[in-house]
Motif scaffolding. Structure first.
Motif, PDB file in Angstrom:
ATOM      1  N   THR A 284      -8.812  30.750 -26.525  1.00 32.72           N
ATOM      2  CA  THR A 284      -9.629  31.546 -25.609  1.00 32.72           C
ATOM      3  C   THR A 284      -9.058  31.476 -24.200  1.00 32.72           C
ATOM      4  N   VAL A 285      -9.063  32.619 -23.513  1.00 32.27           N
ATOM      5  CA  VAL A 285      -8.655  32.688 -22.113  1.00 32.27           C
ATOM      6  C   VAL A 285      -9.890  33.028 -21.282  1.00 32.27           C
ATOM      7  N   LEU A 286     -10.252  32.148 -20.357  1.00 31.54           N
ATOM      8  CA  LEU A 286     -11.382  32.379 -19.451  1.00 31.54           C
ATOM      9  C   LEU A 286     -10.832  32.716 -18.070  1.00 31.54           C
ATOM     10  N   ASN A 287     -11.201  33.872 -17.545  1.00 32.29           N
ATOM     11  CA  ASN A 287     -10.720  34.308 -16.234  1.00 32.29           C
ATOM     12  C   ASN A 287     -11.895  34.486 -15.278  1.00 32.29           C
ATOM     13  N   PHE A 288     -11.886  33.729 -14.180  1.00 31.33           N
ATOM     14  CA  PHE A 288     -12.939  33.813 -13.165  1.00 31.33           C
ATOM     15  C   PHE A 288     -12.532  34.860 -12.134  1.00 31.33           C
ATOM     16  N   TRP A 289     -13.438  35.822 -11.861  1.00 30.74           N
ATOM     17  CA  TRP A 289     -13.062  36.971 -11.038  1.00 30.74           C
ATOM     18  C   TRP A 289     -14.279  37.640 -10.421  1.00 30.74           C
ATOM     19  N   TYR A 290     -14.034  38.569  -9.503  1.00 31.07           N
ATOM     20  CA  TYR A 290     -15.030  39.553  -9.077  1.00 31.07           C
ATOM     21  C   TYR A 290     -14.289  40.764  -8.513  1.00 31.07           C
TER      22      TYR A 290
ATOM     23  N   GLU B 145      -9.071  35.241 -27.802  1.00 28.62           N
ATOM     24  CA  GLU B 145     -10.256  35.831 -27.168  1.00 28.62           C
ATOM     25  C   GLU B 145     -10.126  35.751 -25.652  1.00 28.62           C
ATOM     26  N   PHE B 146     -10.252  36.879 -24.976  1.00 24.48           N
ATOM     27  CA  PHE B 146     -10.295  36.910 -23.515  1.00 24.48           C
ATOM     28  C   PHE B 146     -11.744  37.116 -23.089  1.00 24.48           C
ATOM     29  N   ILE B 147     -12.201  36.309 -22.128  1.00 27.00           N
ATOM     30  CA  ILE B 147     -13.554  36.427 -21.597  1.00 27.00           C
ATOM     31  C   ILE B 147     -13.486  36.283 -20.086  1.00 27.00           C
ATOM     32  N   GLY B 148     -14.044  37.244 -19.373  1.00 21.73           N
ATOM     33  CA  GLY B 148     -14.136  37.131 -17.928  1.00 21.73           C
ATOM     34  C   GLY B 148     -15.391  36.367 -17.539  1.00 21.73           C
ATOM     35  N   VAL B 149     -15.333  35.717 -16.391  1.00 24.56           N
ATOM     36  CA  VAL B 149     -16.520  35.069 -15.819  1.00 24.56           C
ATOM     37  C   VAL B 149     -16.667  35.628 -14.407  1.00 24.56           C
ATOM     38  N   ASN B 150     -17.584  36.566 -14.237  1.00 17.08           N
ATOM     39  CA  ASN B 150     -17.763  37.240 -12.960  1.00 17.08           C
ATOM     40  C   ASN B 150     -18.784  36.491 -12.123  1.00 17.08           C
ATOM     41  N   ILE B 151     -18.361  36.051 -10.958  1.00 15.30           N
ATOM     42  CA  ILE B 151     -19.197  35.159 -10.160  1.00 15.30           C
ATOM     43  C   ILE B 151     -19.983  35.862  -9.062  1.00 15.30           C
ATOM     44  N   ARG B 152     -19.837  37.198  -8.919  1.00 22.59           N
ATOM     45  CA  ARG B 152     -20.441  37.828  -7.755  1.00 22.59           C
ATOM     46  C   ARG B 152     -21.069  39.195  -7.999  1.00 22.59           C
ATOM     47  N   ASP B 153     -20.584  39.976  -8.927  1.00 19.29           N
ATOM     48  CA  ASP B 153     -20.931  41.392  -9.010  1.00 19.29           C
ATOM     49  C   ASP B 153     -22.179  41.694  -9.820  1.00 19.29           C
ATOM     50  N   GLU B 154     -22.794  42.821  -9.474  1.00 23.15           N
ATOM     51  CA  GLU B 154     -23.802  43.419 -10.332  1.00 23.15           C
ATOM     52  C   GLU B 154     -23.077  44.255 -11.386  1.00 23.15           C
ATOM     53  N   LYS B 155     -23.810  44.742 -12.363  1.00 22.55           N
ATOM     54  CA  LYS B 155     -23.203  45.409 -13.514  1.00 22.55           C
ATOM     55  C   LYS B 155     -22.365  46.611 -13.125  1.00 22.55           C
ATOM     56  N   ALA B 156     -22.834  47.430 -12.200  1.00 23.71           N
ATOM     57  CA  ALA B 156     -22.119  48.660 -11.842  1.00 23.71           C
ATOM     58  C   ALA B 156     -20.728  48.357 -11.285  1.00 23.71           C
TER      59      ALA B 156
END
Length: 208
Positions: free
Chosen positions: A92-98, A124-135
């Protein structure tokens, strides 16, 4: 999301949130200090850009330095529940982003390419978004053609549970987990294509 903490670790969630707000991006980097590293200098600058850009430094972990298996349950922007237990037996690759993070935009084409390249091998690639709303998150995915899911981590739960590996506000950060859900590698800053490909291949071989 949680990773088994180090023995006698007593740092409170409130204290960690305070560190994140202060931009002390060197938490969890045993060999670095806020006086001597680029991350620390950026934190002290108070530039207001909203992130502390790593320099692409790569750390690999093996033997006793491997983490305990990552354990978490989290929701994606689409409301899907992702459980770490279901990631067993796959890399698994976890990427923290916004979305407004310039380095995140720089590395997005690489993440797209590698997620497609390794899909047939079960990575498996999974992002971890720390700031954004869905849009905002969906607009980013559409712009760069990303099809893998991202966890919505506005409360900082995922980030704070991994501060041993992901310094607060050091975005982007990318973690590679082996088939036993242990962290085998970390990239602070933009993940270069060749580097991340090599780290994934190493995790796939099971040599870590």
């Amino acid at each position: 999301m949680s990773v088994n903490p180090a023995p006698n670790r007593t740092t409170s969630r409130r204290a960690l949130l305070g560190l994140a707000a202060a931009g002390l991006g060197t938490l969890g980097l045993a060999s670095c200090s806020t006086e001597s590293t680029d991350l620390g200098k950026q934190a002290k600058d108070g530039s207001g850009k909203g992130y502390i850009a790593g320099d692409g430094t790569v750390a690999e972990y093996a033997g006793d330095d491997l983490s305990a298996p990552v354990e978490f349950t989290a929701k994606t922007f689409d409301g899907e529940t992702i459980e770490a237990s279901k990631l067993t037996n796959k890399v698994t690759v976890l990427n923290f982003w916004y979305a407004a993070c310039a380095p995140c935009r720089t590395e997005a084409p690489t993440l797209k390419k590698l997620s497609e390249e390794f899909k047939s091998q079960g990575v498996e690639f999974i992002g971890v978004n720390i700031r954004d709303e869905k849009a905002a998150a969906e607009a980013f995915d559409t712009t760069f053609g990303l099809t893998y899911p991202s966890i919505r981590d506005l409360d900082g739960g995922v980030l704070l549970s991994l501060t041993q590996y992901v310094p607060p506000q050091a975005v982007p950060t990318t973690l590679v987990l082996d088939s036993e859900r242990r962290i085998t590698a970390r990239v602070l800053g933009v993940a270069e294509e060749g580097t991340l490909r090599a780290l994934i291949k190493t995790a796939l071989t099971g040599t870590k």
